[in-house]
Structures are given as C-alpha cells and as structure tokens.
Design a protein around this motif. Structure first.
Motif, PDB file in Angstrom:
ATOM      1  N   ARG A  17       2.274   7.574 -10.736  1.00 51.66           N
ATOM      2  CA  ARG A  17       1.154   7.345  -9.828  1.00 51.66           C
ATOM      3  C   ARG A  17       1.176   5.880  -9.401  1.00 51.66           C
ATOM      4  O   ARG A  17       1.510   4.993 -10.183  1.00 51.66           O
ATOM      5  N   GLY A  18       0.769   5.647  -8.149  1.00 52.04           N
ATOM      6  CA  GLY A  18       0.732   4.268  -7.676  1.00 52.04           C
ATOM      7  C   GLY A  18      -0.182   3.391  -8.507  1.00 52.04           C
ATOM      8  O   GLY A  18       0.094   2.199  -8.711  1.00 52.04           O
ATOM      9  N   SER A  19      -1.269   3.968  -9.019  1.00 51.22           N
ATOM     10  CA  SER A  19      -2.226   3.181  -9.816  1.00 51.22           C
ATOM     11  C   SER A  19      -1.657   2.754 -11.160  1.00 51.22           C
ATOM     12  O   SER A  19      -2.210   1.863 -11.814  1.00 51.22           O
ATOM     13  N   ASP A  20      -0.542   3.377 -11.592  1.00 55.78           N
ATOM     14  CA  ASP A  20       0.049   3.045 -12.885  1.00 55.78           C
ATOM     15  C   ASP A  20       1.142   1.979 -12.789  1.00 55.78           C
ATOM     16  O   ASP A  20       1.697   1.568 -13.813  1.00 55.78           O
ATOM     17  N   ASN A  45       0.749   9.303  -4.089  1.00 58.17           N
ATOM     18  CA  ASN A  45       0.343  10.357  -5.020  1.00 58.17           C
ATOM     19  C   ASN A  45       1.446  10.626  -6.043  1.00 58.17           C
ATOM     20  O   ASN A  45       2.590  10.192  -5.910  1.00 58.17           O
ATOM     21  N   GLU A  53       0.818  -1.219   0.000  1.00 64.30           N
ATOM     22  CA  GLU A  53       0.000   0.000   0.000  1.00 64.30           C
ATOM     23  C   GLU A  53       0.850   1.268   0.000  1.00 64.30           C
ATOM     24  O   GLU A  53       0.371   2.331  -0.383  1.00 64.30           O
ATOM     25  N   THR A 111       1.021   1.589  -3.884  1.00 71.27           N
ATOM     26  CA  THR A 111      -0.236   1.705  -4.635  1.00 71.27           C
ATOM     27  C   THR A 111      -1.019   2.954  -4.248  1.00 71.27           C
ATOM     28  O   THR A 111      -1.779   3.491  -5.066  1.00 71.27           O
ATOM     29  N   GLU A 112      -0.858   3.451  -3.006  1.00 68.61           N
ATOM     30  CA  GLU A 112      -1.605   4.618  -2.554  1.00 68.61           C
ATOM     31  C   GLU A 112      -0.811   5.913  -2.685  1.00 68.61           C
ATOM     32  O   GLU A 112      -1.269   6.972  -2.243  1.00 68.61           O
ATOM     33  N   GLU A 159       1.894  -4.825 -12.000  1.00 71.86           N
ATOM     34  CA  GLU A 159       1.751  -5.761 -10.887  1.00 71.86           C
ATOM     35  C   GLU A 159       3.083  -6.375 -10.492  1.00 71.86           C
ATOM     36  O   GLU A 159       3.354  -6.582  -9.307  1.00 71.86           O
TER      37      GLU A 159
END
Length: 406
Positions: A110-113, A84, A78, A81-82, A116
């Motif tokens: 960004r963590g969302s990018d 900014n 996390e 992934t979280e 995996e």
C-alpha cells in the motif's frame, strides 16, 4: 533485469521512456502490449551491494493518469502514496545462485506503508510536454468538411510554459471573438449584403489536441449551401495575411492590411493580442467546402510578436491641405474644435485645433460669410479607428484677404 516480462498484470511490457538513467534505467515508464491504456511508473528506491539486491517500486496507472503525471499536473510522489494495494508492487531483484542473472521477487504494497526514504520529494514533477486530451489529426477536418458539405477550419494555439493541453479561458474567448469579427470584416470586403454576412457566421463545433485546437464551421443557416464564392475569398485573404505575418519582411503584411480597410486591420490586431499575451503561435487549418483537402498556415510565437510590433510601428498617414479661401462655419475655443468649408472644392473639414491655431482663431467671426485661409493636417490612423475617415487638425488660420486688383 528483465522488466519486459515481469509477472505483473498486463505483461509483457514495452519501455516507454526513461527519466533517470545510471548504468541502466532507474526511473522509467512501461506500457502493456496487450492493454494499451495500462502504464507502470517504475522507480528504483534502494540497492544493497552486500546482499546483492536492488529494490524498485512499480505502480500501475491508466493512460489519463499517466499523461497527467507526465505533464506535471500530479506530483510524482502522489503516484506512489495514493496507490491501492493491487496497483503498487515492490520488486526485489536478487542475483541467481550462479550470479549470471537477477531474478525478481514481487509483492504487493500500500502507498501508505512506504517508508519516507523511498518516496520522491513533495515538489518532484516530471513536467514534460504532454498531450493530455485526444490528439488532433488534420484529416479529421477533410472528412468532416466532406460529410457536412461546408467549410471546416481550426486554429491551433499553445500556451507558453504549459506542458499539458490547456489554454487560458480569457484569451481563448478573445481569440474566438476576434476570429469571428475578422471573418465578418473580410466578408464585408467582398460582399456588403446582410444575407451573405448572416451566412458567414463561424460556429465552434469541437475541441481537439495537438497542442490546443478549436474547430469551427461556417454556419449558413438560411441557405441550403454555403456561399463558397465569398467563403473561399475570405479564407484566401486570412491565410494570405497569416503567411505574410510569418515572413521576416512584414511589408507584404502591412500592404495587405492597408488594402483590407480599418475593420480588417483592427480585427487582425485583435487576433494577435491574446496570442502575444500568452506567448503562443497559431496555425490556421482550412478544409474548404467540397475541396477534399486541408491547408495549413503557421505563424510561430516569435513571428506573432514581430507582426504585432510591426503593425504598432506603422505611423499614421499625414497630408497637408492648404485652404486658400474657406468659410469658418464652426468654432469652439473651449474645446478647441473647428469646422471649415473649402469654397473652392466644397470639402468640409472638422476636427481639433493646435494651441497656436486656437489662439489665431480666437475672435474670428463664424458663419458662411466668415472667410479664412487655413492650413489643415489630415491624419489617417492605421489601426484603432473603425471609420476609415481622416482626422483633421487645424495648424494655422487667418482671415482671408483678397488679392489687390492689378
């Protein structure tokens, strides 16, 4: 690879600790020299030997977030992934043209990018012992005691298996109640006056962390000054019992508890109970009023268990009393209760009967003129009974037969 002078916010950095190492740090933490509350978690995620590159992720976090992640409260995944845009950076290391050193190319992400394969597993935790709230300093007690002119004391405990600063609320409450009652019991030992007991009320005044520290003060509401003549004796006794509990030979502890009376014994057992439940040791820190010094007495978790076991193994004190001529003034064969007065000493004995004694007593008359002989066992419990009274058990009873005149 020079991480100390990376072109990241907060540079330059110090290496705080390394979590994964192979021919150099792969997963580690950095701390800003100029902004002490700024940390970076750095994780190596890819290496291409053909291209001569190594990719690492660096995410900036506050000190509180760093300690939460380090202590295992937040999964390591996390952190990334979280993150900014302005907190997460991809650092790509490339060999310089002369292959003498590696240079860093930094870009924000960004963590969302994140792919995996660059992320830690969902269950990955650092889970290291970590002080997650403000650290406790013993000098704080001395300064507070001097400023307030009263005794300040603290109990330091820990919860086995917890790597962060926390302690179960149930046991923390039980510990505070037991400590309050033990201080009250010791105060009764040295002074039975209601006023002194009222002036010896502990009050919680703070929480600090070394492991987990509750800070108390003696609250003497109705007096200008604390009754130090009692306070000092109380804490000398309490520290003495804890020091004895820390000794391999528990005979001194048992001796001290025996001399303290049933209330002191039972409250000390109550004090040990929540500690054994969570596998904690305890340190009592005491800064007596006007002393300008602090005393520390520590009992480890193992010593707490041993002390509790030693107390539990103390057998009740048993003594046999022979009543040569007594009066059976009370008898209930349904509940197996009896009452006998020893006519030689006027001592009164009341309690339960064994089955054999109950059978012997069945049919006997009751009254001041019902003379009997009896064998009574007196039993004094080491813990559990608050009264300090002996318990009596009738072992044998028979009608009194006067000796034939010579």
């Amino acid at each position: 690879m020079n991480y100390e002078n990376l072109d990241l916010f907060g540079a330059p950095f110090d290496l705080v600790e390394t979590y994964v190492y192979y021919q150099g740090p792969l997963t580690f933490a950095l701390r800003s020299r100029d902004i002490p509350d700024l940390y970076y978690f750095v994780n190596t995620v890819d290496e291409d030997e053909d291209q001569g590159t190594r990719s690492t992720l660096a995410v900036g976090v506050s000190g509180e977030r760093f300690r939460a992640v380090r202590g295992g409260l937040v999964p390591f995944r996390e952190v990334f992934t979280e993150a900014n845009w302005n907190r997460l950076s991809l650092i790509t290391w490339r060999w310089s043209d002369d292959h003498g050193s590696m240079r860093a190319e930094i870009s924000s992400m960004r963590g969302s990018d994140l792919p995996e394969r660059w992320l830690p597993t969902e269950r990955a935790l650092l889970d290291l012992p970590t002080d997650t709230v403000e650290r406790y300093e013993a000098d704080y007690l001395v300064a507070l005691s001097a400023a307030q002119r009263r005794t300040i004391f603290a109990i330091e405990v820990e919860s086995a298996g917890d790597h962060t600063t926390q302690f179960p609320a149930k046991q923390a409450g039980e510990l505070q109640v037991a400590l309050h009652k033990e201080i009250e019991a010791l105060a009764r030992k040295h002074s039975a006056t209601a006023q002194v007991l009222q002036d010896m009320q502990p009050a919680v005044i703070g929480l600090k962390a070394a492991s987990f520290v509750l800070i108390f003060a003696i609250d003497s509401r109705d007096r200008m000054l604390e009754p130090t003549e009692i306070t000092f004796q109380v804490f000398d006794d309490l520290n003495g019992m804890l020091r004895a509990a820390a000794e391999p030979d528990k005979s001194e502890l048992i001796s001290r508890l025996q001399g303290g009376g049933s209330r002191v014994r039972n409250r000390f057992v109550d004090l040990l109970k929540p500690l054994t439940e969570v596998g904690s040791g305890v340190t009592l820190w005491t800064a007596k009023a006007l002393s300008q010094a602090v005393e520390a007495t520590t009992v480890t978790a193992q010593q707490v268990r041993e002390a509790a076991r030693a107390i539990a193994q103390v057998k009740p004190q048993e003594d046999t009393i022979e009543v040569r001529r007594g009066a059976l003034v009370g008898l209930n064969t349904r509940t197996n209760r009896f009452e006998i007065t020893d006519l030689a000493t006027a001592d009164r004995f009341a309690g339960y009967m064994t089955e054999g004694a109950a059978a012997d007593a069945n049919g006997l008359k009751v009254g001041d003129e019902s003379f009997v002989t009896a064998t009574i066992l007196s039993v004094t419990q080491f813990t559990g009974d608050e009264s300090d009274r002996m318990q009596y058990r009738l072992e044998r009873i028979a009608p009194f037969v006067a000796a034939s005149p010579v």
